[in-house]
Design a protein around this motif. Structure first.
Motif, PDB file in Angstrom:
ATOM      1  N   LEU A 213       0.831  -1.208   0.000  1.00 11.60           N
ATOM      2  CA  LEU A 213       0.000   0.000   0.000  1.00 11.60           C
ATOM      3  C   LEU A 213       0.864   1.255   0.000  1.00 11.60           C
ATOM      4  O   LEU A 213       0.536   2.246  -0.656  1.00 11.60           O
ATOM      5  N   ALA A 214       1.968   1.211   0.741  1.00 11.46           N
ATOM      6  CA  ALA A 214       2.866   2.364   0.741  1.00 11.46           C
ATOM      7  C   ALA A 214       3.472   2.580  -0.645  1.00 11.46           C
ATOM      8  O   ALA A 214       3.595   3.722  -1.116  1.00 11.46           O
ATOM      9  N   ALA A 215       3.850   1.470  -1.305  1.00  9.69           N
ATOM     10  CA  ALA A 215       4.387   1.593  -2.657  1.00  9.69           C
ATOM     11  C   ALA A 215       3.335   2.146  -3.620  1.00  9.69           C
ATOM     12  O   ALA A 215       3.633   2.988  -4.473  1.00  9.69           O
ATOM     13  N   MET A 216       2.099   1.680  -3.481  1.00 10.61           N
ATOM     14  CA  MET A 216       1.020   2.197  -4.340  1.00 10.61           C
ATOM     15  C   MET A 216       0.759   3.669  -4.071  1.00 10.61           C
ATOM     16  O   MET A 216       0.510   4.455  -4.996  1.00 10.61           O
ATOM     17  N   GLU A 217       0.824   4.056  -2.798  1.00  9.09           N
ATOM     18  CA  GLU A 217       0.619   5.466  -2.454  1.00  9.09           C
ATOM     19  C   GLU A 217       1.705   6.339  -3.090  1.00  9.09           C
ATOM     20  O   GLU A 217       1.419   7.414  -3.627  1.00  9.09           O
ATOM     21  N   ALA A 218       2.946   5.860  -3.014  1.00  9.16           N
ATOM     22  CA  ALA A 218       4.038   6.625  -3.609  1.00  9.16           C
ATOM     23  C   ALA A 218       3.869   6.725  -5.127  1.00  9.16           C
ATOM     24  O   ALA A 218       4.079   7.800  -5.723  1.00  9.16           O
ATOM     25  N   THR A 219       3.488   5.625  -5.759  1.00 10.53           N
ATOM     26  CA  THR A 219       3.280   5.643  -7.209  1.00 10.53           C
ATOM     27  C   THR A 219       2.133   6.569  -7.588  1.00 10.53           C
ATOM     28  O   THR A 219       2.235   7.340  -8.551  1.00 10.53           O
ATOM     29  N   VAL A 232       3.660   0.555 -10.357  1.00  6.37           N
ATOM     30  CA  VAL A 232       3.776  -0.201  -9.112  1.00  6.37           C
ATOM     31  C   VAL A 232       4.455  -1.537  -9.419  1.00  6.37           C
ATOM     32  O   VAL A 232       4.050  -2.239 -10.355  1.00  6.37           O
ATOM     33  N   ASP A 233       5.473  -1.883  -8.648  1.00  9.11           N
ATOM     34  CA  ASP A 233       6.152  -3.174  -8.819  1.00  9.11           C
ATOM     35  C   ASP A 233       5.239  -4.262  -8.268  1.00  9.11           C
ATOM     36  O   ASP A 233       4.980  -4.335  -7.055  1.00  9.11           O
ATOM     37  N   ALA A 248      -4.642  -2.298 -11.314  1.00  6.23           N
ATOM     38  CA  ALA A 248      -5.551  -1.209 -11.689  1.00  6.23           C
ATOM     39  C   ALA A 248      -4.808   0.121 -11.760  1.00  6.23           C
ATOM     40  O   ALA A 248      -5.038   0.928 -12.673  1.00  6.23           O
ATOM     41  N   ILE A 249      -3.901   0.363 -10.809  1.00  5.75           N
ATOM     42  CA  ILE A 249      -3.124   1.607 -10.828  1.00  5.75           C
ATOM     43  C   ILE A 249      -2.223   1.645 -12.049  1.00  5.75           C
ATOM     44  O   ILE A 249      -2.104   2.674 -12.732  1.00  5.75           O
ATOM     45  N   ASN A 250      -1.575   0.518 -12.352  1.00  2.00           N
ATOM     46  CA  ASN A 250      -0.695   0.482 -13.527  1.00  2.00           C
ATOM     47  C   ASN A 250      -1.493   0.668 -14.814  1.00  2.00           C
ATOM     48  O   ASN A 250      -1.049   1.372 -15.729  1.00  2.00           O
ATOM     49  N   THR A 251      -2.666   0.038 -14.891  1.00  2.00           N
ATOM     50  CA  THR A 251      -3.511   0.220 -16.077  1.00  2.00           C
ATOM     51  C   THR A 251      -3.946   1.668 -16.219  1.00  2.00           C
ATOM     52  O   THR A 251      -3.948   2.228 -17.319  1.00  2.00           O
ATOM     53  N   MET A 252      -4.319   2.293 -15.099  1.00  2.00           N
ATOM     54  CA  MET A 252      -4.702   3.699 -15.140  1.00  2.00           C
ATOM     55  C   MET A 252      -3.546   4.567 -15.627  1.00  2.00           C
ATOM     56  O   MET A 252      -3.729   5.460 -16.465  1.00  2.00           O
TER      57      MET A 252
END
Length: 493
Positions: A213-219, A232-233, A248-252
């Protein structure tokens, strides 16, 4: 890691530890309850087994008393009474019980003192049992009584009546209130150890859950700041909901990056489309002002060019406004019963002069009779116009427009014999802000009509698709429901 993520980790740890502590507490409570019930049942079973034995022994001794009392004035009689007294006291001492008497009125009184000649005798019951606990009515009727007072389990058994008094033997036993007995310390230590293990596991799981979640937040923060290459890795993320969120974040991000590229290409295309007619208008206008164009025919020709380029600018602005309205779903839609064949043919006829000027053949094929449908005639004509414009831009010699109906759907086809569409461009043909073909085309229309076609077709309950020819050329297909009533609910705006 941000403060918010740390707070989430803390909440997860506290929640997991609380669950573990609650589980231990509930388990301990249930175990204690079961142990207490087991101890109570064991005590009752023990009393049920021993009380009748003690009662029988006391009955046998009490039955000897009359004969002993009759010989009380003899040495043998007094010796017999002492022996009976000692046996009764020994039996009660060994069993931990007591004997009381109940008279005919239900009063509980001392019994053995008067019978055995004991001095200073008083009503005594086993520890934890009071006179109020005894059901004198049932005991007078000869029924045994079992009961419990707090942590004491007791059983009362009536004996043979003596001089109108019913003797009752009462035995009691304490219930063990320590469910784990001498092992309480060991159990408590095991509980503390289990809680410690739960804390360690909770910290590990919380870190494992919050790290992605922290990595996703940073991305997400990098994407919000404009870095659309951030990703996001997903390798450290387990195959669960967090992995789906990362995907989903990477697709966005990929779509935003692609959209930005399309937007830049679109702006370049629109800038070119705006600059070209403006340059022509400015050139002819300046030539007319400085006298370069002085004869009547040249002026007429300049005026025609200026008028044509102005119409082209007007159409470009109108298409851009339509695209903006489609984005916000604010475009007007007025569906009604129509003859799709007549609407399409009229729209095609409007482009015949342009096709002739380009040296192209524009053909129309439709059913001999009307093709009834339910749609907005102006928007349908706009769909046909945009498709024909696109076909005229790339056709080599011929553009063919057809209308087919099977009573359920009306299908409109627009075919051109141009160079076709590259396979890599096919999925993006109807995307907004996407510039498709790499083959140069004629300057016809605004270049954004296909996006408008797709949106309008969907708004009228139909669909738009492209079907490339295996040899050459391209076919665009628009299909929507036939009939004079709406197949779907169309709300005019």
């Amino acid at each position: 890691m941000t403060r918010r993520t740390r707070r989430l980790r803390t909440r997860l740890v506290v929640a997991m530890v609380a669950i573990a502590l609650g589980t231990l507490a509930v388990t301990a409570a249930i175990t204690a309850g079961l142990a207490r019930r087991t101890s109570t049942n064991a005590a009752r079973d023990n009393l049920s087994e021993h009380t009748p034995i003690v009662a029988n022994e006391l009955n046998d001794l009490i039955e000897l008393l009359p004969a002993a009392r009759n010989a009380d004035d003899t040495v043998a009689g007094r010796r017999q009474i002492r022996r009976i007294r000692n046996l009764v006291q020994t039996t009660l001492a060994v069993s931990g019980g007591a004997v009381v008497g109940i008279d005919a009125q239900g009063n509980v009184r001392e019994f053995l003192g008067g019978v055995l000649g004991l001095e200073d005798a008083a009503v005594e019951l086993p520890n934890g049992v009071s006179i109020d606990d005894l059901d004198t009515k049932a005991l007078l009727q000869g029924d045994a009584q079992k009961g419990r007072d707090g942590d004491t389990v007791f059983q009362a058994e009536p004996l043979t009546k003596v001089r109108g008094v019913t003797p009752v033997v009462v035995l009691s036993e304490q219930v063990n209130t320590r469910p784990f007995g001498d092992s309480s310390g060991v159990v408590l230590g095991a509980a503390v150890l289990a809680l410690g293990v739960a804390v360690v596991v909770a910290v590990y799981l919380a870190r494992r859950m919050t790290r992605p979640l922290a990595a996703m937040e940073a991305t997400a923060g990098r994407i919000a700041a404009g870095d659309l290459t951030a990703r996001v890795d997903t390798e450290p993320v387990a195959d669960d909901e967090l992995a789906s969120l990362a995907d989903a974040i990477n697709t966005m991000a990929e779509r935003l990056h692609s959209s930005r590229g399309h937007e830049r290409a679109f702006l370049l295309s629109v800038s070119h489309d705006l600059r070209t007619p403006l340059t022509s208008i400015r050139g002819y206008a300046e030539a007319m002002l400085d006298g370069t164009i002085d004869d009547q025919d040249a002026r007429l020709r300049a005026a025609e060019v200026i008028a044509g380029e102005s119409r082209r600018l007007e159409r470009l602005v109108a298409d851009l406004l339509d695209l903006a309205r489609l984005d916000t779903h604010q475009f007007s839609l007025r569906p009604q019963p129509i003859d799709a064949r007549a609407v399409v043919e009229e729209a095609v006829d409007a482009f015949r002069p342009a096709a002739t000027e380009l040296g192209l053949v524009l053909e129309f094929h439709g059913p001999p009779d009307a093709a009834p449908g339910y749609a907005d005639p102006q928007r349908l004509a706009q769909i046909v116009a945009n498709l024909v414009e696109n076909a005229l831009k790339y056709a080599s010699a011929r553009v063919t427009v057809g209308v087919v109906t099977d009573g359920t759907h009306i299908t409109i086809t627009v075919d051109d014999d141009g160079p076709g569409i590259a396979p890599t461009d096919l999925p993006h043909v109807f995307e907004r802000l996407y510039t498709s073909r790499t083959v140069p085309g004629r300057v016809v229309g605004t270049g954004i009509g296909l996006a408008i076609v797709h949106e309008l077709a969907a708004a009228m309950g139909g669909e738009a698709r492209v079907e490339p020819d295996a040899d050459e050329g391209t076919r665009f297909v628009v299909a929507f429901p036939a009939g004079t009533t709406p197949a779907i609910e169309l709300t005019p705006t």
